[in-house]
Design a protein around this motif. Sequence first.
Motif, PDB file in Angstrom:
ATOM      1  N   TYR A 108      30.815  -9.182  32.803  1.00 28.78           N
ATOM      2  CA  TYR A 108      31.752  -9.601  31.764  1.00 28.78           C
ATOM      3  C   TYR A 108      31.526  -8.824  30.466  1.00 28.78           C
ATOM      4  O   TYR A 108      30.379  -8.579  30.071  1.00 28.78           O
ATOM      5  CB  TYR A 108      31.553 -11.082  31.438  1.00 28.78           C
ATOM      6  CG  TYR A 108      31.698 -12.013  32.606  1.00 28.78           C
ATOM      7  CD1 TYR A 108      32.937 -12.557  32.940  1.00 28.78           C
ATOM      8  CD2 TYR A 108      30.588 -12.374  33.373  1.00 28.78           C
ATOM      9  CE1 TYR A 108      33.063 -13.435  34.015  1.00 28.78           C
ATOM     10  CE2 TYR A 108      30.715 -13.247  34.447  1.00 28.78           C
ATOM     11  CZ  TYR A 108      31.946 -13.765  34.753  1.00 28.78           C
ATOM     12  OH  TYR A 108      32.079 -14.632  35.816  1.00 28.78           O
ATOM     13  N   LEU A 109      32.620  -8.501  29.808  1.00 29.41           N
ATOM     14  CA  LEU A 109      32.592  -7.976  28.450  1.00 29.41           C
ATOM     15  C   LEU A 109      33.376  -8.920  27.563  1.00 29.41           C
ATOM     16  O   LEU A 109      34.397  -9.473  27.984  1.00 29.41           O
ATOM     17  CB  LEU A 109      33.252  -6.596  28.370  1.00 29.41           C
ATOM     18  CG  LEU A 109      32.622  -5.441  29.130  1.00 29.41           C
ATOM     19  CD1 LEU A 109      33.457  -4.186  28.957  1.00 29.41           C
ATOM     20  CD2 LEU A 109      31.196  -5.202  28.669  1.00 29.41           C
ATOM     21  N   SER A 110      32.919  -9.079  26.329  1.00 29.37           N
ATOM     22  CA  SER A 110      33.674  -9.871  25.362  1.00 29.37           C
ATOM     23  C   SER A 110      34.374  -8.909  24.400  1.00 29.37           C
ATOM     24  O   SER A 110      34.208  -7.681  24.487  1.00 29.37           O
ATOM     25  CB  SER A 110      32.752 -10.810  24.588  1.00 29.37           C
ATOM     26  OG  SER A 110      31.940 -10.075  23.696  1.00 29.37           O
ATOM     27  N   GLN A 111      35.104  -9.462  23.457  1.00 27.31           N
ATOM     28  CA  GLN A 111      35.831  -8.628  22.503  1.00 27.31           C
ATOM     29  C   GLN A 111      34.892  -7.721  21.715  1.00 27.31           C
ATOM     30  O   GLN A 111      35.245  -6.583  21.409  1.00 27.31           O
ATOM     31  CB  GLN A 111      36.644  -9.511  21.547  1.00 27.31           C
ATOM     32  CG  GLN A 111      37.574  -8.721  20.648  1.00 27.31           C
ATOM     33  CD  GLN A 111      38.629  -7.961  21.429  1.00 27.31           C
ATOM     34  OE1 GLN A 111      39.307  -8.519  22.278  1.00 27.31           O
ATOM     35  NE2 GLN A 111      38.767  -6.657  21.155  1.00 27.31           N
ATOM     36  N   ARG A 112      33.702  -8.188  21.419  1.00 29.58           N
ATOM     37  CA  ARG A 112      32.745  -7.357  20.683  1.00 29.58           C
ATOM     38  C   ARG A 112      32.444  -6.059  21.432  1.00 29.58           C
ATOM     39  O   ARG A 112      32.451  -4.976  20.857  1.00 29.58           O
ATOM     40  CB  ARG A 112      31.447  -8.128  20.433  1.00 29.58           C
ATOM     41  CG  ARG A 112      30.429  -7.316  19.658  1.00 29.58           C
ATOM     42  CD  ARG A 112      29.125  -8.097  19.429  1.00 29.58           C
ATOM     43  NE  ARG A 112      28.208  -7.359  18.606  1.00 29.58           N
ATOM     44  CZ  ARG A 112      27.511  -6.294  19.005  1.00 29.58           C
ATOM     45  NH1 ARG A 112      27.635  -5.846  20.232  1.00 29.58           N
ATOM     46  NH2 ARG A 112      26.679  -5.679  18.185  1.00 29.58           N
ATOM     47  N   GLU A 113      32.185  -6.158  22.729  1.00 27.02           N
ATOM     48  CA  GLU A 113      31.899  -4.972  23.533  1.00 27.02           C
ATOM     49  C   GLU A 113      33.143  -4.110  23.701  1.00 27.02           C
ATOM     50  O   GLU A 113      33.060  -2.883  23.691  1.00 27.02           O
ATOM     51  CB  GLU A 113      31.334  -5.369  24.903  1.00 27.02           C
ATOM     52  CG  GLU A 113      29.928  -5.905  24.862  1.00 27.02           C
ATOM     53  CD  GLU A 113      29.834  -7.356  24.444  1.00 27.02           C
ATOM     54  OE1 GLU A 113      30.801  -8.117  24.665  1.00 27.02           O
ATOM     55  OE2 GLU A 113      28.792  -7.742  23.877  1.00 27.02           O
ATOM     56  N   VAL A 114      34.295  -4.752  23.855  1.00 30.80           N
ATOM     57  CA  VAL A 114      35.555  -4.004  23.959  1.00 30.80           C
ATOM     58  C   VAL A 114      35.727  -3.136  22.717  1.00 30.80           C
ATOM     59  O   VAL A 114      36.070  -1.953  22.804  1.00 30.80           O
ATOM     60  CB  VAL A 114      36.760  -4.963  24.148  1.00 30.80           C
ATOM     61  CG1 VAL A 114      38.072  -4.200  24.026  1.00 30.80           C
ATOM     62  CG2 VAL A 114      36.668  -5.660  25.501  1.00 30.80           C
ATOM     63  N   ASP A 115      35.452  -3.701  21.545  1.00 26.98           N
ATOM     64  CA  ASP A 115      35.577  -2.956  20.291  1.00 26.98           C
ATOM     65  C   ASP A 115      34.604  -1.777  20.228  1.00 26.98           C
ATOM     66  O   ASP A 115      34.929  -0.733  19.659  1.00 26.98           O
ATOM     67  CB  ASP A 115      35.354  -3.877  19.089  1.00 26.98           C
ATOM     68  CG  ASP A 115      36.460  -4.914  18.934  1.00 26.98           C
ATOM     69  OD1 ASP A 115      37.557  -4.737  19.515  1.00 26.98           O
ATOM     70  OD2 ASP A 115      36.205  -5.922  18.239  1.00 26.98           O
ATOM     71  N   ILE A 116      33.429  -1.925  20.802  1.00 28.36           N
ATOM     72  CA  ILE A 116      32.448  -0.835  20.832  1.00 28.36           C
ATOM     73  C   ILE A 116      32.929   0.310  21.716  1.00 28.36           C
ATOM     74  O   ILE A 116      32.709   1.481  21.415  1.00 28.36           O
ATOM     75  CB  ILE A 116      31.075  -1.353  21.333  1.00 28.36           C
ATOM     76  CG1 ILE A 116      30.453  -2.293  20.298  1.00 28.36           C
ATOM     77  CG2 ILE A 116      30.121  -0.203  21.664  1.00 28.36           C
ATOM     78  CD1 ILE A 116      29.228  -3.040  20.800  1.00 28.36           C
ATOM     79  N   LEU A 117      33.630  -0.005  22.813  1.00 22.11           N
ATOM     80  CA  LEU A 117      33.990   0.978  23.832  1.00 22.11           C
ATOM     81  C   LEU A 117      35.385   1.581  23.694  1.00 22.11           C
ATOM     82  O   LEU A 117      35.604   2.733  24.080  1.00 22.11           O
ATOM     83  CB  LEU A 117      33.862   0.341  25.213  1.00 22.11           C
ATOM     84  CG  LEU A 117      32.487  -0.224  25.572  1.00 22.11           C
ATOM     85  CD1 LEU A 117      32.563  -1.041  26.842  1.00 22.11           C
ATOM     86  CD2 LEU A 117      31.449   0.884  25.682  1.00 22.11           C
ATOM     87  N   LYS A 118      36.314   0.828  23.187  1.00 21.81           N
ATOM     88  CA  LYS A 118      37.724   1.243  23.159  1.00 21.81           C
ATOM     89  C   LYS A 118      37.910   2.557  22.392  1.00 21.81           C
ATOM     90  O   LYS A 118      37.473   2.693  21.256  1.00 21.81           O
ATOM     91  CB  LYS A 118      38.588   0.156  22.528  1.00 21.81           C
ATOM     92  CG  LYS A 118      40.069   0.450  22.621  1.00 21.81           C
ATOM     93  CD  LYS A 118      40.883  -0.706  22.108  1.00 21.81           C
ATOM     94  CE  LYS A 118      42.370  -0.402  22.310  1.00 21.81           C
ATOM     95  NZ  LYS A 118      43.187  -1.541  21.924  1.00 21.81           N
ATOM     96  N   GLY A 119      38.536   3.517  23.076  1.00 20.00           N
ATOM     97  CA  GLY A 119      38.811   4.808  22.466  1.00 20.00           C
ATOM     98  C   GLY A 119      37.601   5.701  22.285  1.00 20.00           C
ATOM     99  O   GLY A 119      37.680   6.741  21.640  1.00 20.00           O
ATOM    100  N   LYS A 120      36.464   5.326  22.863  1.00 21.45           N
ATOM    101  CA  LYS A 120      35.215   6.064  22.664  1.00 21.45           C
ATOM    102  C   LYS A 120      34.832   6.878  23.904  1.00 21.45           C
ATOM    103  O   LYS A 120      35.220   6.562  25.025  1.00 21.45           O
ATOM    104  CB  LYS A 120      34.074   5.090  22.349  1.00 21.45           C
ATOM    105  CG  LYS A 120      34.318   4.205  21.151  1.00 21.45           C
ATOM    106  CD  LYS A 120      34.130   4.937  19.862  1.00 21.45           C
ATOM    107  CE  LYS A 120      34.388   4.120  18.628  1.00 21.45           C
ATOM    108  NZ  LYS A 120      33.795   2.841  18.526  1.00 21.45           N
ATOM    109  N   ARG A 121      34.014   7.904  23.663  1.00 18.40           N
ATOM    110  CA  ARG A 121      33.368   8.666  24.737  1.00 18.40           C
ATOM    111  C   ARG A 121      32.109   7.888  25.096  1.00 18.40           C
ATOM    112  O   ARG A 121      31.220   7.715  24.259  1.00 18.40           O
ATOM    113  CB  ARG A 121      33.005  10.072  24.268  1.00 18.40           C
ATOM    114  CG  ARG A 121      34.212  10.914  23.868  1.00 18.40           C
ATOM    115  CD  ARG A 121      33.790  12.197  23.222  1.00 18.40           C
ATOM    116  NE  ARG A 121      33.090  11.878  21.962  1.00 18.40           N
ATOM    117  CZ  ARG A 121      32.566  12.790  21.147  1.00 18.40           C
ATOM    118  NH1 ARG A 121      32.628  14.068  21.439  1.00 18.40           N
ATOM    119  NH2 ARG A 121      31.962  12.416  20.032  1.00 18.40           N
ATOM    120  N   VAL A 122      32.047   7.409  26.347  1.00 20.31           N
ATOM    121  CA  VAL A 122      31.038   6.426  26.733  1.00 20.31           C
ATOM    122  C   VAL A 122      30.056   6.989  27.764  1.00 20.31           C
ATOM    123  O   VAL A 122      30.474   7.586  28.760  1.00 20.31           O
ATOM    124  CB  VAL A 122      31.708   5.154  27.303  1.00 20.31           C
ATOM    125  CG1 VAL A 122      30.661   4.124  27.708  1.00 20.31           C
ATOM    126  CG2 VAL A 122      32.695   4.568  26.297  1.00 20.31           C
TER     127      VAL A 122
END
Length: 183
Positions: A108-122
């Motif tokens: 599971y990911l929450s919104q906090r993790e989504v914000d860290i990852l969205k649009g990023k090179r991961v």
Amino acid sequence: MNYEIEIAGLKRKLPLCPINDELYIGAFIMFSDVEITERSACELLKKAPEFDAIITAESKGIPLAYEMARQAGINDYAVARKKTKLYMDNIVKTEVKSITTDHIQTLYLSQREVDILKGKRVLVVDDVISTGQSLESLELLVNQVGGNVVGRMAVLAEGQATKRDDIIFLQTLPLFDKNGQPK
């Protein structure tokens, strides 16, 4: 039975643990081993492509993700949790079947993790890549939230993962027969 391995210039003895009657794996546990965590993170970062964010699955990859983020000067990293918590909102999830777990798990990911990852090179990081199931589940989560996986990294690759050319790792870890001999 143990297997001695050298990782990032450090020697460790890994206990051999049965997966079934014929197959054993070397148990690599980074928890409480600060020296191997720091050195592994340093060596992996030398091989890493350019990235903005790091993700790992709960729980054995957490020390590595933390230390890689710290050494890279990144203030946040994402952890795909195995259970939801009260503080988690806007949950994104996927399922995984790992070689070291006897059942299908949900990550599971929450919104906090989504914000860290969205649009990023991961960078997707873990302690060991074996079957690749955890890796695939993490990649699915990153893709679902709009991140771009630029690298897949682990301290060790085991079994068929050692033949993959799409992962970066520091050392190979063989699989073992019931007598503790590498397969």
